[in-house]
Design a protein around this motif. Structure first.
Motif, PDB file in Angstrom:
ATOM      1  N   LEU A   1      -9.692  29.279 -60.697  1.00  0.00           N
ATOM      2  CA  LEU A   1      -9.067  30.595 -60.666  1.00  0.00           C
ATOM      3  C   LEU A   1      -7.565  30.464 -60.432  1.00  0.00           C
ATOM      4  O   LEU A   1      -7.139  29.808 -59.481  1.00  0.00           O
ATOM      5  CB  LEU A   1      -9.686  31.442 -59.554  1.00  0.00           C
ATOM      6  N   PRO A   2      -6.722  31.082 -61.273  1.00  0.00           N
ATOM      7  CA  PRO A   2      -5.272  31.075 -61.024  1.00  0.00           C
ATOM      8  C   PRO A   2      -4.956  31.812 -59.725  1.00  0.00           C
ATOM      9  O   PRO A   2      -5.609  32.800 -59.388  1.00  0.00           O
ATOM     10  CB  PRO A   2      -4.705  31.822 -62.238  1.00  0.00           C
ATOM     11  N   PRO A   3      -3.956  31.362 -58.973  1.00  0.00           N
ATOM     12  CA  PRO A   3      -3.646  31.991 -57.683  1.00  0.00           C
ATOM     13  C   PRO A   3      -3.390  33.490 -57.758  1.00  0.00           C
ATOM     14  O   PRO A   3      -3.758  34.222 -56.837  1.00  0.00           O
ATOM     15  CB  PRO A   3      -2.396  31.231 -57.222  1.00  0.00           C
ATOM     16  N   HIS A   4      -2.777  33.965 -58.842  1.00  0.00           N
ATOM     17  CA  HIS A   4      -2.405  35.385 -58.875  1.00  0.00           C
ATOM     18  C   HIS A   4      -3.625  36.304 -58.976  1.00  0.00           C
ATOM     19  O   HIS A   4      -3.500  37.518 -58.811  1.00  0.00           O
ATOM     20  CB  HIS A   4      -1.422  35.656 -60.022  1.00  0.00           C
TER      21      HIS A   4
ATOM     22  N   ARG B   1     -11.148  41.370 -58.094  1.00  0.00           N
ATOM     23  CA  ARG B   1     -12.570  41.248 -58.429  1.00  0.00           C
ATOM     24  C   ARG B   1     -12.849  40.102 -59.394  1.00  0.00           C
ATOM     25  O   ARG B   1     -14.008  39.781 -59.656  1.00  0.00           O
ATOM     26  CB  ARG B   1     -13.077  42.562 -59.009  1.00  0.00           C
ATOM     27  N   ALA B   2     -11.787  39.489 -59.936  1.00  0.00           N
ATOM     28  CA  ALA B   2     -11.984  38.273 -60.725  1.00  0.00           C
ATOM     29  C   ALA B   2     -12.260  37.073 -59.829  1.00  0.00           C
ATOM     30  O   ALA B   2     -12.767  36.048 -60.289  1.00  0.00           O
ATOM     31  CB  ALA B   2     -10.749  38.000 -61.583  1.00  0.00           C
ATOM     32  N   ASP B   3     -11.943  37.204 -58.554  1.00  0.00           N
ATOM     33  CA  ASP B   3     -12.197  36.165 -57.561  1.00  0.00           C
ATOM     34  C   ASP B   3     -13.671  36.229 -57.166  1.00  0.00           C
ATOM     35  O   ASP B   3     -14.151  37.271 -56.715  1.00  0.00           O
ATOM     36  CB  ASP B   3     -11.303  36.408 -56.347  1.00  0.00           C
ATOM     37  N   PRO B   4     -14.430  35.133 -57.327  1.00  0.00           N
ATOM     38  CA  PRO B   4     -15.862  35.163 -56.955  1.00  0.00           C
ATOM     39  C   PRO B   4     -16.100  35.627 -55.525  1.00  0.00           C
ATOM     40  O   PRO B   4     -17.131  36.253 -55.241  1.00  0.00           O
ATOM     41  CB  PRO B   4     -16.308  33.712 -57.159  1.00  0.00           C
ATOM     42  N   ALA B   5     -15.158  35.379 -54.625  1.00  0.00           N
ATOM     43  CA  ALA B   5     -15.331  35.790 -53.234  1.00  0.00           C
ATOM     44  C   ALA B   5     -15.225  37.308 -53.063  1.00  0.00           C
ATOM     45  O   ALA B   5     -15.649  37.843 -52.048  1.00  0.00           O
ATOM     46  CB  ALA B   5     -14.288  35.101 -52.353  1.00  0.00           C
ATOM     47  N   HIS B   6     -14.684  37.995 -54.054  1.00  0.00           N
ATOM     48  CA  HIS B   6     -14.497  39.453 -53.967  1.00  0.00           C
ATOM     49  C   HIS B   6     -15.154  40.179 -55.143  1.00  0.00           C
ATOM     50  O   HIS B   6     -14.822  41.332 -55.418  1.00  0.00           O
ATOM     51  CB  HIS B   6     -13.003  39.794 -53.926  1.00  0.00           C
ATOM     52  N   ARG B   7     -16.074  39.501 -55.813  1.00  0.00           N
ATOM     53  CA  ARG B   7     -16.680  40.057 -57.020  1.00  0.00           C
ATOM     54  C   ARG B   7     -17.339  41.406 -56.751  1.00  0.00           C
ATOM     55  O   ARG B   7     -17.230  42.338 -57.549  1.00  0.00           O
ATOM     56  CB  ARG B   7     -17.710  39.071 -57.578  1.00  0.00           C
ATOM     57  N   ASN B   8     -18.033  41.542 -55.643  1.00  0.00           N
ATOM     58  CA  ASN B   8     -18.763  42.774 -55.331  1.00  0.00           C
ATOM     59  C   ASN B   8     -18.070  43.617 -54.262  1.00  0.00           C
ATOM     60  O   ASN B   8     -18.681  44.512 -53.683  1.00  0.00           O
ATOM     61  CB  ASN B   8     -20.182  42.426 -54.875  1.00  0.00           C
ATOM     62  N   ASP B   9     -16.803  43.314 -54.025  1.00  0.00           N
ATOM     63  CA  ASP B   9     -16.023  44.058 -53.034  1.00  0.00           C
ATOM     64  C   ASP B   9     -15.401  45.280 -53.703  1.00  0.00           C
ATOM     65  O   ASP B   9     -14.485  45.154 -54.518  1.00  0.00           O
ATOM     66  CB  ASP B   9     -14.945  43.148 -52.453  1.00  0.00           C
TER      67      ASP B   9
ATOM     68  N   GLY C   1      -1.557  35.553 -54.795  1.00  0.00           N
ATOM     69  CA  GLY C   1      -2.681  36.466 -54.864  1.00  0.00           C
ATOM     70  C   GLY C   1      -2.455  37.698 -54.018  1.00  0.00           C
ATOM     71  O   GLY C   1      -1.410  37.873 -53.370  1.00  0.00           O
ATOM     72  N   MET C   2      -3.465  38.573 -53.985  1.00  0.00           N
ATOM     73  CA  MET C   2      -3.328  39.843 -53.278  1.00  0.00           C
ATOM     74  C   MET C   2      -3.140  39.676 -51.780  1.00  0.00           C
ATOM     75  O   MET C   2      -2.608  40.565 -51.108  1.00  0.00           O
ATOM     76  CB  MET C   2      -4.549  40.724 -53.547  1.00  0.00           C
ATOM     77  N   GLY C   3      -3.551  38.538 -51.227  1.00  0.00           N
ATOM     78  CA  GLY C   3      -3.378  38.305 -49.805  1.00  0.00           C
ATOM     79  C   GLY C   3      -1.926  38.295 -49.379  1.00  0.00           C
ATOM     80  O   GLY C   3      -1.617  38.515 -48.195  1.00  0.00           O
TER      81      GLY C   3
ATOM     82  N   ARG D   1      -8.928  45.724 -59.309  1.00  0.00           N
ATOM     83  CA  ARG D   1      -9.254  45.126 -60.599  1.00  0.00           C
ATOM     84  C   ARG D   1      -7.970  44.559 -61.197  1.00  0.00           C
ATOM     85  O   ARG D   1      -6.928  45.217 -61.194  1.00  0.00           O
ATOM     86  CB  ARG D   1      -9.873  46.178 -61.527  1.00  0.00           C
ATOM     87  N   PRO D   2      -7.990  43.343 -61.736  1.00  0.00           N
ATOM     88  CA  PRO D   2      -6.755  42.689 -62.196  1.00  0.00           C
ATOM     89  C   PRO D   2      -5.938  43.521 -63.171  1.00  0.00           C
ATOM     90  O   PRO D   2      -4.728  43.651 -63.012  1.00  0.00           O
ATOM     91  CB  PRO D   2      -7.281  41.410 -62.859  1.00  0.00           C
TER      92      PRO D   2
END
Length: 406
Positions: free
Chosen positions: A317-320, A325-333, A369-371, A338-339
């Motif tokens: 996954l690219p850092p940005h 929701r493209a991040d597997p850790a936030h897929r269902n968050d 990233g969003m963080g 949305r990117p």
């Protein structure tokens, strides 16, 4: 660093097939078109006037893979010669099936030829790109894949050599093609001149087929492609022309793959699926000495998945995209943005988390990233408010292009 632009541009009175490499060598020997700096746009437009573009100009082009801090160009190794040999094998096999007579070896050779031809055509039409030139804006490096194997030569942007060759592709001189090429170390454009047109000596970054308009005005396309490379490597991430390319790629991710990055890689970006830029080094393994000669520092890095381009894939996954929701850790968050919608206000169909944010905020999000928003309290508060307003607006008007929880 060195850049050369030369060859033979198409003219209306030209005749025959005239290729650019011999002419470019003569121009270089005469000093008519000298070698210049690799980020000098005047060299690109040396024989005609440079155009001006609007902020969305680069975003309209779809013949490259620009994702985050990487601009990637790829080719399939040996696809043309393998395709030609497969065609010859097919031409041998088909007549032998028809007129095999009583000879057993001819029938057997037809079976073998047909099998090899099918394998060859399968490679030509279905293989992914397995040779790459990757421009790394984050570390100001250029990574050039080895001809054989999965390693890369990594050189600094300041040491990178490349050239543009013009040549005719029409017997009437009405069209021409221009190629952006480079040669990996230890070839030096400054000391060895133009590289030979063999695949193991030079690598094509991009090709542009150009033509004349009805009023005989040339259409210039390759210059714009070279300018994009220069701008990508030298301008800020938040510069409008560069930034819009990132936003358009994120829109494609949201619209075509419903924010599923793995699906996006398998389908929309299938040809580039072997490249894993996040595994590339942050320092070069080649550098030029004071005389401009290449010096190898250490072995290149393996940053390509799979073998031959027929199988293997990477989903780094690219850092940005981290925190979306493209991040597997936030897929269902459901609170994760949305990117493709976070860049646009609700009037433009988005959710506005990053719309109209200051440049330093955009730069931080693109790099981390969003963080990164947590470091900017005012920006984070503005993002939350924009999202709440967008959700209320779209729910009230039923105006979602794609359901926010799709």
């Amino acid at each position: 660093m060195a850049f050369f632009r030369g060859g033979r541009r198409a003219r209306w009175d030209a005749k025959g097939y005239i290729f650019g490499l011999p002419e470019a060598r003569k121009q270089l020997e005469r000093g008519a078109w000298p070698i210049g700096q690799n980020d000098d746009k005047s060299i690109v437009w040396q024989d005609h006037q440079r155009n001006e573009y609007d902020d969305h100009h680069y975003a309209r082009s779809e013949d490259r893979f620009a994702f985050g801090d990487y601009l990637i160009y790829g080719v399939s190794r040996l696809s043309m010669p393998i395709g030609f040999l497969s065609y010859l094998l097919l031409c041998w096999a088909i007549p032998n099936y028809i007129w095999q007579g009583d000879s057993a070896w001819i029938k057997q050779s037809a079976h073998i030829s047909l099998g090899l031809a099918i394998i060859g055509f399968y490679y030509c039409f279905l293989s992914r790109y397995n040779r790459f030139v990757i421009f790394d804006r984050r570390n100001r490096l250029v990574h050039i894949s080895h001809y054989f194997g999965r390693r890369f030569h990594s050189v600094s942007w300041e040491d990178f050599d490349y050239l543009v060759l013009d040549h005719h592709v029409s017997s009437f001189g009405m069209t021409h093609s221009a190629d952006i090429l480079t040669a990996p170390p230890p070839w030096s454009l400054e000391h060895k001149g133009l590289p030979l047109s063999f695949p193991f000596i030079s690598i094509v970054i991009e090709t542009s087929k150009e033509s004349h308009t009805t009023n005989r005005t040339p259409r210039y396309k390759i210059e714009e492609k070279v300018e994009f490379i220069i701008d990508f490597m030298t301008r800020d991430r938040s510069h409008p022309q560069i930034f819009n390319v990132t936003r358009e790629m994120d829109k494609m991710l949201t619209r075509s793959a419903k924010d599923d990055f793995r699906r996006f890689r398998r389908r929309t970006l299938r040809s580039y699926a072997l490249a894993d830029p996040e595994k590339l080094p942050d320092k070069p393994n080649w550098k030029k000495d004071e005389l401009g000669n290449w010096e190898k520092l250490h072995q290149g890095t393996i940053a390509r998945a799979g073998l031959l381009g027929l199988w293997g894939i990477t989903h780094t996954l690219p850092p940005h995209l981290r925190g979306t929701r493209a991040d597997p850790a936030h897929r269902n968050d459901t609170d994760a943005p949305r990117p493709g919608m976070r860049w646009y206000s609700h009037e433009n169909g988005g959710t506005g988390e990053l719309a109209d944010q200051p440049d330093e905020v955009i730069e931080a999000v693109l790099a981390e990233g969003m963080g990164a928003l947590e470091r900017f309290p005012e920006a984070a508060q503005r993002a939350r408010k924009a999202r709440e307003e967008a959700v209320m607006h779209h729910n009230r008007n039923g105006s979602w292009v794609i359901s926010p929880d799709a």
